[in-house]
Design an enzyme around this catalytic site. Structure first.
Site, PDB file in Angstrom:
ATOM      1  N   SER A 120       0.810  -1.222   0.000  1.00 53.46           N
ATOM      2  CA  SER A 120       0.000   0.000   0.000  1.00 53.46           C
ATOM      3  C   SER A 120       0.843   1.272   0.000  1.00 53.46           C
ATOM      4  O   SER A 120       0.404   2.314  -0.475  1.00 53.46           O
ATOM      5  CB  SER A 120      -0.929   0.013   1.222  1.00 53.46           C
ATOM      6  OG  SER A 120      -0.180  -0.130   2.427  1.00 53.46           O
ATOM      7  N   ASP A 161      -4.414   6.836  10.221  1.00 54.82           N
ATOM      8  CA  ASP A 161      -3.971   5.552  10.778  1.00 54.82           C
ATOM      9  C   ASP A 161      -2.530   5.601  11.293  1.00 54.82           C
ATOM     10  O   ASP A 161      -2.055   4.679  11.942  1.00 54.82           O
ATOM     11  CB  ASP A 161      -4.117   4.423   9.760  1.00 54.82           C
ATOM     12  CG  ASP A 161      -3.319   4.647   8.479  1.00 54.82           C
ATOM     13  OD1 ASP A 161      -2.425   5.517   8.457  1.00 54.82           O
ATOM     14  OD2 ASP A 161      -3.581   3.936   7.484  1.00 54.82           O
ATOM     15  N   HIS A 190       0.261   5.304   6.906  1.00 58.88           N
ATOM     16  CA  HIS A 190       0.337   5.578   5.475  1.00 58.88           C
ATOM     17  C   HIS A 190       0.563   7.068   5.229  1.00 58.88           C
ATOM     18  O   HIS A 190      -0.124   7.905   5.816  1.00 58.88           O
ATOM     19  CB  HIS A 190      -0.937   5.122   4.769  1.00 58.88           C
ATOM     20  CG  HIS A 190      -1.133   3.642   4.797  1.00 58.88           C
ATOM     21  ND1 HIS A 190      -1.861   3.016   5.778  1.00 58.88           N
ATOM     22  CD2 HIS A 190      -0.685   2.673   3.957  1.00 58.88           C
ATOM     23  CE1 HIS A 190      -1.869   1.718   5.556  1.00 58.88           C
ATOM     24  NE2 HIS A 190      -1.158   1.481   4.463  1.00 58.88           N
TER      25      HIS A 190
END
Length: 226
Positions: free
Chosen positions: A51, A197, A200
């Site tokens: 990701s 979060d 990221h």
């Protein structure tokens, strides 16, 4: 000054400028030829990762491969950077899709995997084995690699951290690959550079990653060309 001398002086000046124009023409022709040659042979890199590469929850233009490609093109490189990031991918998942994700037309690979292995607390020996296999496969195809390192979360303990964090340097040396020690350098643990979060990067965070990794990617391009 007599008429004949004026004519000679004027003639000399014309010859000087004529020669200068010819010389400049040759320089521009040479430069144009080089540009045309570069245009005919673009470099193709694949950013192969999870990701962090894919651009999790970011607009497409903020994804790492897109920003990296733009930064390289601004530096004059004729280059394409393909986004082969899959959110949630582990090193095992990367190994299973490596061959079809990296085609025969690829000149170099930025390998960014392992973060999800650490987040799941997987045995570092598994991560090492998978990355080792990927580097072996790419090496057998004469595809140069820039290995982007990752660091284990501190809450997993010192022993786990030592075993995991040593993977990247060891494998880069074993396979004679380029190493960028920590993909999130300058961004990790910086709240304003990460999404809610905390893991990221935001678009601004991605820009910092690109800025820091750029010299290493330029070395990868040089290897790809040679």
């Amino acid at each position: 000054m007599s008429g004949s001398r004026k004519v000679e002086a004027k003639s000399g000046v014309l010859r000087f400028f004529s020669g200068a124009v010819v010389a400049l023409g040759l320089v521009f022709a040479s430069a144009s030829s080089g540009m045309a040659q570069d245009g005919a042979e673009p470099v193709k890199l694949v950013a192969f990762g999870d990701s962090l590469t894919a651009g999790y929850q970011l607009p497409p233009e903020d994804a790492f491969p897109v920003k990296l490609e733009k930064a390289l093109q601004e530096r004059g490189y004729n280059i394409t950077v393909v986004n082969a990031g899959v959110s949630g991918d582990t090193s095992s998942g990367g190994l299973s899709r490596l061959d079809w994700s990296v085609g025969d037309d690829v000149d170099g690979v930025i390998l960014e995997l392992g973060a999800n292995d650490a987040l799941r607390g997987l045995d570092p020996s598994i991560t090492r084995k998978n990355l080792d296999a990927m580097l072996e496969r790419l090496g057998s195809r004469d595809i140069p690699v820039l290995l982007a390192g990752m660091m284990a979360p501190p809450n997993l303990g010192d022993q786990y951290g030592q075993e995991f964090n040593s993977i990247y340097g060891d494998l880069a040396q074993k396979h004679d690959a380029l190493l960028y020690p920590f993909f999130l350098d300058g961004v990790a643990a910086e709240p304003e550079l990460n999404l809610g979060d905390g893991m990221h990067p935001t678009g601004k965070g991605v820009s910092i990653i690109v800025e820091k990794i750029l010299p290493s990617v330029e070395l990868l391009i040089e290897q790809a060309k040679s």
